[in-house]
Design a protein around this motif. Structure first.
Motif, mmCIF file in Angstrom:
data_model
loop_
_atom_site.group_PDB
_atom_site.id
_atom_site.type_symbol
_atom_site.label_atom_id
_atom_site.label_comp_id
_atom_site.label_asym_id
_atom_site.label_seq_id
_atom_site.Cartn_x
_atom_site.Cartn_y
_atom_site.Cartn_z
ATOM 1 N N UNK A 31 0.832 -1.208 0.000
ATOM 2 C CA UNK A 31 0.000 0.000 0.000
ATOM 3 C C UNK A 31 0.868 1.261 0.000
ATOM 4 N N UNK A 32 1.943 1.243 0.773
ATOM 5 C CA UNK A 32 2.863 2.385 0.791
ATOM 6 C C UNK A 32 3.530 2.557 -0.568
ATOM 7 N N UNK A 33 3.962 1.463 -1.168
ATOM 8 C CA UNK A 33 4.618 1.526 -2.483
ATOM 9 C C UNK A 33 3.662 2.075 -3.527
ATOM 10 N N UNK A 34 2.415 1.646 -3.482
ATOM 11 C CA UNK A 34 1.412 2.125 -4.435
ATOM 12 C C UNK A 34 1.129 3.603 -4.216
ATOM 13 N N UNK A 35 1.032 4.005 -2.958
ATOM 14 C CA UNK A 35 0.756 5.419 -2.652
ATOM 15 C C UNK A 35 1.835 6.330 -3.224
ATOM 16 N N UNK A 36 3.086 5.965 -3.029
ATOM 17 C CA UNK A 36 4.171 6.791 -3.567
ATOM 18 C C UNK A 36 4.241 6.705 -5.090
ATOM 19 N N UNK A 37 3.912 5.554 -5.641
ATOM 20 C CA UNK A 37 3.918 5.401 -7.099
ATOM 21 C C UNK A 37 2.899 6.318 -7.750
ATOM 22 N N UNK A 38 1.773 6.522 -7.090
ATOM 23 C CA UNK A 38 0.704 7.348 -7.655
ATOM 24 C C UNK A 38 1.108 8.807 -7.835
ATOM 25 N N UNK A 39 2.119 9.236 -7.137
ATOM 26 C CA UNK A 39 2.546 10.630 -7.226
ATOM 27 C C UNK A 39 3.312 10.930 -8.515
ATOM 28 N N UNK A 40 3.678 9.899 -9.260
ATOM 29 C CA UNK A 40 4.499 10.109 -10.443
ATOM 30 C C UNK A 40 3.696 9.914 -11.725
#
Length: 82
Positions: free
Chosen positions: A59-68
């Motif tokens: 979930x953390x990895x996906x959250x940060x991925x969404x910012x790009x």
């Protein structure tokens, strides 16, 4: 590369790798590099895991991925987020 460890079937490997990728993706440029190496579909492939540690770090990895860039749209297309 670290991203290839997302192909593992072992929760003991996936949880820390997802956590590491989340930390790496905090930096916008690093997230772009990860995206260029194709980690978005790899994250999507493990979304249905039952392991709580993997899910939390994923979930953390996906959250940060969404910012790009278009990652958020790509994750939506892959059925990860709606």
């Amino acid at each position: 590369m670290v991203i290839n460890l997302l192909n593992s079937k072992e929760s003991k490997v996936l949880a820390p790798i997802c956590g590491l990728l989340a930390e790496i993706a905090k930096d916008y440029e690093n997230c772009g590099i990860l995206t260029d190496h194709g980690y978005i579909p790899m994250l999507a492939d493990i979304i249905h895991t039952k392991d709580e540690n993997v899910r939390a770090n994923l979930a953390r990895a996906i959250a940060y991925a969404c910012a790009y860039g278009r990652n958020c749209k790509e994750l939506g297309r892959l059925g990860v987020i709606t």
